[in-house]
Enzyme design. Structure first.
Site, PDB file in Angstrom:
ATOM      1  N   ARG A   1      71.043  36.600  36.926  1.00 46.72           N
ATOM      2  CA  ARG A   1      72.641  36.004  37.708  1.00 46.72           C
ATOM      3  C   ARG A   1      73.729  36.280  36.742  1.00 46.72           C
ATOM      4  O   ARG A   1      74.765  36.419  37.136  1.00 46.72           O
ATOM      5  CB  ARG A   1      72.415  34.437  37.973  1.00 46.72           C
ATOM      6  CG  ARG A   1      71.640  34.383  39.128  1.00 46.72           C
ATOM      7  CD  ARG A   1      71.349  32.624  39.131  1.00 46.72           C
ATOM      8  NE  ARG A   1      70.296  32.325  37.976  1.00 46.72           N
ATOM      9  CZ  ARG A   1      70.031  31.165  37.681  1.00 46.72           C
ATOM     10  NH1 ARG A   1      70.294  30.043  38.611  1.00 46.72           N
ATOM     11  NH2 ARG A   1      69.706  30.915  36.438  1.00 46.72           N
TER      12      ARG A   1
ATOM     13  N   ASN B   1      59.518  38.189  37.851  1.00 48.64           N
ATOM     14  CA  ASN B   1      59.396  37.443  36.582  1.00 48.64           C
ATOM     15  C   ASN B   1      60.381  36.272  36.505  1.00 48.64           C
ATOM     16  O   ASN B   1      60.112  35.194  35.815  1.00 48.64           O
ATOM     17  CB  ASN B   1      59.883  38.256  35.352  1.00 48.64           C
ATOM     18  CG  ASN B   1      60.374  37.686  34.077  1.00 48.64           C
ATOM     19  OD1 ASN B   1      59.567  37.052  33.473  1.00 48.64           O
ATOM     20  ND2 ASN B   1      61.453  37.695  33.924  1.00 48.64           N
TER      21      ASN B   1
ATOM     22  N   SER C   1      51.717  31.697  34.919  1.00 47.16           N
ATOM     23  CA  SER C   1      51.704  30.801  33.808  1.00 47.16           C
ATOM     24  C   SER C   1      50.275  30.123  33.674  1.00 47.16           C
ATOM     25  O   SER C   1      49.616  30.018  34.818  1.00 47.16           O
ATOM     26  CB  SER C   1      52.549  29.748  34.051  1.00 47.16           C
ATOM     27  OG  SER C   1      52.803  28.810  33.099  1.00 47.16           O
TER      28      SER C   1
ATOM     29  N   TYR D   1      56.421  21.868  38.390  1.00 45.86           N
ATOM     30  CA  TYR D   1      56.236  23.321  37.909  1.00 45.86           C
ATOM     31  C   TYR D   1      55.108  23.885  37.824  1.00 45.86           C
ATOM     32  O   TYR D   1      54.719  25.169  38.204  1.00 45.86           O
ATOM     33  CB  TYR D   1      56.720  23.308  36.399  1.00 45.86           C
ATOM     34  CG  TYR D   1      56.852  24.492  35.470  1.00 45.86           C
ATOM     35  CD1 TYR D   1      57.769  25.731  36.116  1.00 45.86           C
ATOM     36  CD2 TYR D   1      55.803  24.802  34.641  1.00 45.86           C
ATOM     37  CE1 TYR D   1      57.250  27.048  35.399  1.00 45.86           C
ATOM     38  CE2 TYR D   1      55.763  26.153  34.026  1.00 45.86           C
ATOM     39  CZ  TYR D   1      56.536  27.149  34.315  1.00 45.86           C
ATOM     40  OH  TYR D   1      56.211  28.495  33.897  1.00 45.86           O
TER      41      TYR D   1
ATOM     42  N   VAL E   1      55.636  30.365  25.310  1.00 44.04           N
ATOM     43  CA  VAL E   1      56.640  31.739  24.920  1.00 44.04           C
ATOM     44  C   VAL E   1      57.945  31.106  24.366  1.00 44.04           C
ATOM     45  O   VAL E   1      58.477  30.542  25.207  1.00 44.04           O
ATOM     46  CB  VAL E   1      56.841  32.819  26.022  1.00 44.04           C
ATOM     47  CG1 VAL E   1      57.283  33.810  25.452  1.00 44.04           C
ATOM     48  CG2 VAL E   1      55.222  33.012  26.548  1.00 44.04           C
TER      49      VAL E   1
ATOM     50  N   GLU F   1      64.449  31.556  26.341  1.00 43.08           N
ATOM     51  CA  GLU F   1      65.255  30.341  26.833  1.00 43.08           C
ATOM     52  C   GLU F   1      64.528  29.253  27.849  1.00 43.08           C
ATOM     53  O   GLU F   1      65.308  28.142  28.258  1.00 43.08           O
ATOM     54  CB  GLU F   1      66.471  30.970  27.561  1.00 43.08           C
ATOM     55  CG  GLU F   1      67.367  31.751  26.473  1.00 43.08           C
ATOM     56  CD  GLU F   1      68.294  32.476  27.256  1.00 43.08           C
ATOM     57  OE1 GLU F   1      68.844  32.378  28.511  1.00 43.08           O
ATOM     58  OE2 GLU F   1      69.203  33.328  26.611  1.00 43.08           O
ATOM     59  N   PHE F   2      63.309  29.237  27.861  1.00 36.35           N
ATOM     60  CA  PHE F   2      62.567  28.722  29.016  1.00 36.35           C
ATOM     61  C   PHE F   2      62.720  26.850  28.751  1.00 36.35           C
ATOM     62  O   PHE F   2      62.939  26.390  29.461  1.00 36.35           O
ATOM     63  CB  PHE F   2      60.916  28.961  28.885  1.00 36.35           C
ATOM     64  CG  PHE F   2      60.105  28.149  29.740  1.00 36.35           C
ATOM     65  CD1 PHE F   2      60.174  28.712  30.930  1.00 36.35           C
ATOM     66  CD2 PHE F   2      59.322  27.242  29.162  1.00 36.35           C
ATOM     67  CE1 PHE F   2      59.168  27.751  31.828  1.00 36.35           C
ATOM     68  CE2 PHE F   2      58.673  26.332  29.996  1.00 36.35           C
ATOM     69  CZ  PHE F   2      58.202  26.852  31.245  1.00 36.35           C
TER      70      PHE F   2
HETATM   71  P1  NDP Z   1      64.008  32.520  30.381  1.00 34.84           P
HETATM   72  O1  NDP Z   1      64.748  31.313  30.576  1.00 34.84           O
HETATM   73  O2  NDP Z   1      64.369  33.114  28.817  1.00 34.84           O
HETATM   74  O3  NDP Z   1      64.199  33.690  31.405  1.00 34.84           O
HETATM   75  C1  NDP Z   1      64.362  33.362  32.855  1.00 34.84           C
HETATM   76  C2  NDP Z   1      65.118  34.582  33.512  1.00 34.84           C
HETATM   77  O4  NDP Z   1      64.932  34.126  34.952  1.00 34.84           O
HETATM   78  C3  NDP Z   1      66.604  34.877  33.171  1.00 34.84           C
HETATM   79  O5  NDP Z   1      66.758  36.061  33.040  1.00 34.84           O
HETATM   80  C4  NDP Z   1      67.265  34.185  34.473  1.00 34.84           C
HETATM   81  O6  NDP Z   1      68.497  34.934  34.395  1.00 34.84           O
HETATM   82  C5  NDP Z   1      66.495  34.549  35.495  1.00 34.84           C
HETATM   83  N1  NDP Z   1      66.473  33.689  36.704  1.00 34.84           N
HETATM   84  C6  NDP Z   1      66.292  32.197  36.588  1.00 34.84           C
HETATM   85  N2  NDP Z   1      66.783  31.750  38.136  1.00 34.84           N
HETATM   86  C7  NDP Z   1      67.178  32.950  38.556  1.00 34.84           C
HETATM   87  C8  NDP Z   1      67.475  33.097  39.927  1.00 34.84           C
HETATM   88  N3  NDP Z   1      67.695  32.147  40.780  1.00 34.84           N
HETATM   89  N4  NDP Z   1      68.021  34.449  40.421  1.00 34.84           N
HETATM   90  C9  NDP Z   1      67.631  35.380  39.516  1.00 34.84           C
HETATM   91  N5  NDP Z   1      67.310  35.122  38.171  1.00 34.84           N
HETATM   92  C10 NDP Z   1      67.124  33.962  37.680  1.00 34.84           C
HETATM   93  O7  NDP Z   1      62.377  32.078  30.537  1.00 34.84           O
HETATM   94  P2  NDP Z   1      61.299  33.146  30.195  1.00 34.84           P
HETATM   95  O8  NDP Z   1      61.380  34.354  29.979  1.00 34.84           O
HETATM   96  O9  NDP Z   1      60.312  32.556  29.470  1.00 34.84           O
HETATM   97  O10 NDP Z   1      60.624  33.040  31.777  1.00 34.84           O
HETATM   98  C11 NDP Z   1      60.204  34.306  32.437  1.00 34.84           C
HETATM   99  C12 NDP Z   1      59.051  33.800  33.500  1.00 34.84           C
HETATM  100  O11 NDP Z   1      58.076  33.618  32.445  1.00 34.84           O
HETATM  101  C13 NDP Z   1      59.294  32.580  34.406  1.00 34.84           C
HETATM  102  O12 NDP Z   1      58.924  32.717  35.555  1.00 34.84           O
HETATM  103  C14 NDP Z   1      58.348  31.409  33.673  1.00 34.84           C
HETATM  104  O13 NDP Z   1      58.327  30.384  34.551  1.00 34.84           O
HETATM  105  C15 NDP Z   1      57.460  32.454  33.091  1.00 34.84           C
HETATM  106  N6  NDP Z   1      56.698  31.643  32.141  1.00 34.84           N
HETATM  107  C16 NDP Z   1      57.407  31.437  30.884  1.00 34.84           C
HETATM  108  C17 NDP Z   1      56.589  30.959  30.088  1.00 34.84           C
HETATM  109  C18 NDP Z   1      57.265  30.344  28.494  1.00 34.84           C
HETATM  110  O14 NDP Z   1      56.707  29.590  27.770  1.00 34.84           O
HETATM  111  N7  NDP Z   1      58.323  30.792  28.258  1.00 34.84           N
HETATM  112  C19 NDP Z   1      55.211  30.576  30.039  1.00 34.84           C
HETATM  113  C20 NDP Z   1      54.575  31.150  31.164  1.00 34.84           C
HETATM  114  C21 NDP Z   1      55.451  31.374  32.195  1.00 34.84           C
HETATM  115  P3  NDP Z   1      69.774  34.364  34.829  1.00 34.84           P
HETATM  116  O15 NDP Z   1      69.848  32.940  34.366  1.00 34.84           O
HETATM  117  O16 NDP Z   1      70.838  35.161  34.206  1.00 34.84           O
HETATM  118  O17 NDP Z   1      69.966  34.158  36.163  1.00 34.84           O
HETATM  119  C1  8X3 Z   2      55.059  27.768  30.566  1.00 36.41           C
HETATM  120  C2  8X3 Z   2      53.919  27.516  29.745  1.00 36.41           C
HETATM  121  O1  8X3 Z   2      52.603  25.678  28.756  1.00 36.41           O
HETATM  122  O2  8X3 Z   2      54.764  25.611  28.717  1.00 36.41           O
HETATM  123  O3  8X3 Z   2      54.904  28.386  31.949  1.00 36.41           O
HETATM  124  O4  8X3 Z   2      53.773  25.326  30.701  1.00 36.41           O
HETATM  125  S1  8X3 Z   2      53.625  25.646  29.413  1.00 36.41           S
END
Ligand code: NDP
Ligand code: 8X3
Length: 256
Positions: free
Chosen positions: A35, A88, A141, A154, A187, A190-191
Site C-alpha cells: 500500500r 506474501n 507460517s 492469526y 523473522v 516490521e511484523f
Molecule cells: P512486514 O510487516 O515487514 O511486511 C508485510 C508486508 O505486507 C508489507 O509490505 C505490507 O505493505 C504488506 N501488506 C500488509 N497488508 C497489506 C494489504 N492489505 N495490501 C497490500 N499489502 C499489504 O511483515 P513480514 O515481511 O514478516 O510478513 C510477510 C508475510 O510473512 C506475512 O504473510 C506474514 O504473516 C508472514 N510471516 C511472517 C513471519 C515473521 O515472523 N515475520 C513468520 C511467518 C510468516 P504495506 O503496509 O505497504 O501495505
Molecule cells: C509468524 C511466526 O511464530 O511469530 O507467522 O507466529 S510466529
C-alpha cells in the site's frame, strides 16, 4: 521483454522486499505490490539501478477485490505474462485471547491473509495458465502448522493459507501451475511492530535473547523453491530459528 515476470505482494517491507531484491538479482522483472507507494517507487528505482530490473508498481490494498482486478487488467499486455506469484502480504494484529480480542484486528487479518491471497490468486491464475512455467508461492507460517496461546485468529488465517496451498496445488497441477508454500517461524521484520499496533519497544522484545530469522533467509528459500528444475515441486518448507523448536516456544539467553 525477455526476462520472466514475478508479482510479489507486500514488497514494501520485510520478506516481500527481500524477495524482490533477490528475484531482481536473479534476473526477473517485477510487479511490486504494497500500500505504501513511496516505498514501492524507491524500491523500483534501486532495483533498476542495481540490477537493470524493470518494475511496475501496484500500490493497492489487496483486501479490495475490485482494485485487485482493475490494477491487473490495467497492466500493459507485456506485463500480463506473469510466471511467478508470491502471495506474501499479510499480518498479525494483536496478541490477546479471544475473550479480549479486537474485532478490527480479526477483520484485518482475515481480510488480508485469506481474502487478499484469494483475490490475487483468482485474478492471476487465468493469466498464469498461459505462461511457460507458472508457479505460485504462498507465504504461510509455523502458525499455520501449529498454534500458540493468543495466536488464535492469526493461527487460523495461516491454517487457511495452508489449506488453500494444498487446494490450489490439487486444482492447478493439470494446468501446469506449481504451488508451494514457505512457512517461517520468527523473522524480524516490521511484523511484530504491526502486531503490537506500532509499539516498537514491545515488538523489539520478541527478538531478544536468541537469533531470529531475517527476511533474506526466507527470500533465499523462495528462490530455492522457484529455481528447481521444471519437473520438481517443493510442496512446502518449514523454516525456523534454531532457538524456536515449536510455535510460541523460544529458547532465550543461551548465547545463540
Ligand atoms: P512486514 O510487516 O515487514 O511486511 C508485510 C508486508 O505486507 C508489507 O509490505 C505490507 O505493505 C504488506 N501488506 C500488509 N497488508 C497489506 C494489504 N492489505 N495490501 C497490500 N499489502 C499489504 O511483515 P513480514 O515481511 O514478516 O510478513 C510477510 C508475510 O510473512 C506475512 O504473510 C506474514 O504473516 C508472514 N510471516 C511472517 C513471519 C515473521 O515472523 N515475520 C513468520 C511467518 C510468516 P504495506 O503496509 O505497504 O501495505
Ligand atoms: C509468524 C511466526 O511464530 O511469530 O507467522 O507466529 S510466529
Amino acid at each position: 521483454m525477455a526476462k520472466k515476470i514475478a508479482l510479489i505482494t507486500g514488497a514494501t517491507a520485510g520478506i516481500g522486499k527481500a524477495t524482490a531484491e533477490l528475484l531482481a538479482q536473479q534476473g526477473f522483472n517485477l510487479i511490486l505490490n504494497g500500500r505504501r507507494r513511496d516505498r514501492l517507487e524507491e524500491l523500483a528505482t534501486i532495483l533498476a539501478s542495481e540490477y537493470g530490473t524493470a518494475s511496475v508498481i501496484m500500490p493497492i490494498d489487496i483486501r479490495d477485490y475490485e482494485e485487485v482486478k482493475a490494477s491487473v487488467l490495467a497492466l500493459p499486455d507485456e506485463w500480463k505474462n506473469i510466471e511467478v506469484l508470491v502471495n506474501n502480504a499479510g499480518l498479525a494484529a494483536g496478541l490477546d485471547n479471544i475473550e479480549n480480542g479486537d474485532i478490527d484486528h480479526w477483520n484485518r487479518m482475515i481480510d488480508t491473509n485469506i481474502k487478499g491471497l484469494l483475490y490475487m490468486s483468482k485474478t492471476l491464475i487465468p493469466l498464469m495458465k498461459k505462461t511457460a512455467n507458472p508457479h505460485i508461492v504462498n507465504v504461510g507460517s509455523i502458525a499455520g502448522k501449529e498454534v500458540y496461546p493468543n495466536g488464535n485468529v492469526y493461527c487460523g488465517t495461516k491454517h487457511m493459507v495452508d489449506a488453500l496451498n494444498k487446494s490450489m496445488r490439487r486444482e492447478l497441477a493439470e494446468f501446469n501451475i506449481k504451488v508451494s508454500s514457505v512457512n517461517p517461524g520468527a523473522v524480524e521484520t516490521e511484523f511484530s511492530i504491526v502486531r503490537m499496533d506500532g509499539d516498537e519497544e514491545r515488538a523489539g522484545k520478541v527478538y531478544e535473547g536468541f537469533e531470529n530469522l531475517v527476511a533474506e533467509d526466507i527470500a533465499d528459500a523462495i528462490w530455492y523453491i522457484i529455481s528447481r528444475p521444471a519437473h520438481v515441486n517443493i510442496n512446502e518448507l518449514i523454516i525456523m530459528p534454531k532457538a524456536q523448536p515449536a510455535a510460541g516456544v523460544i529458547i532465550r539467553n543461551k548465547g545463540l
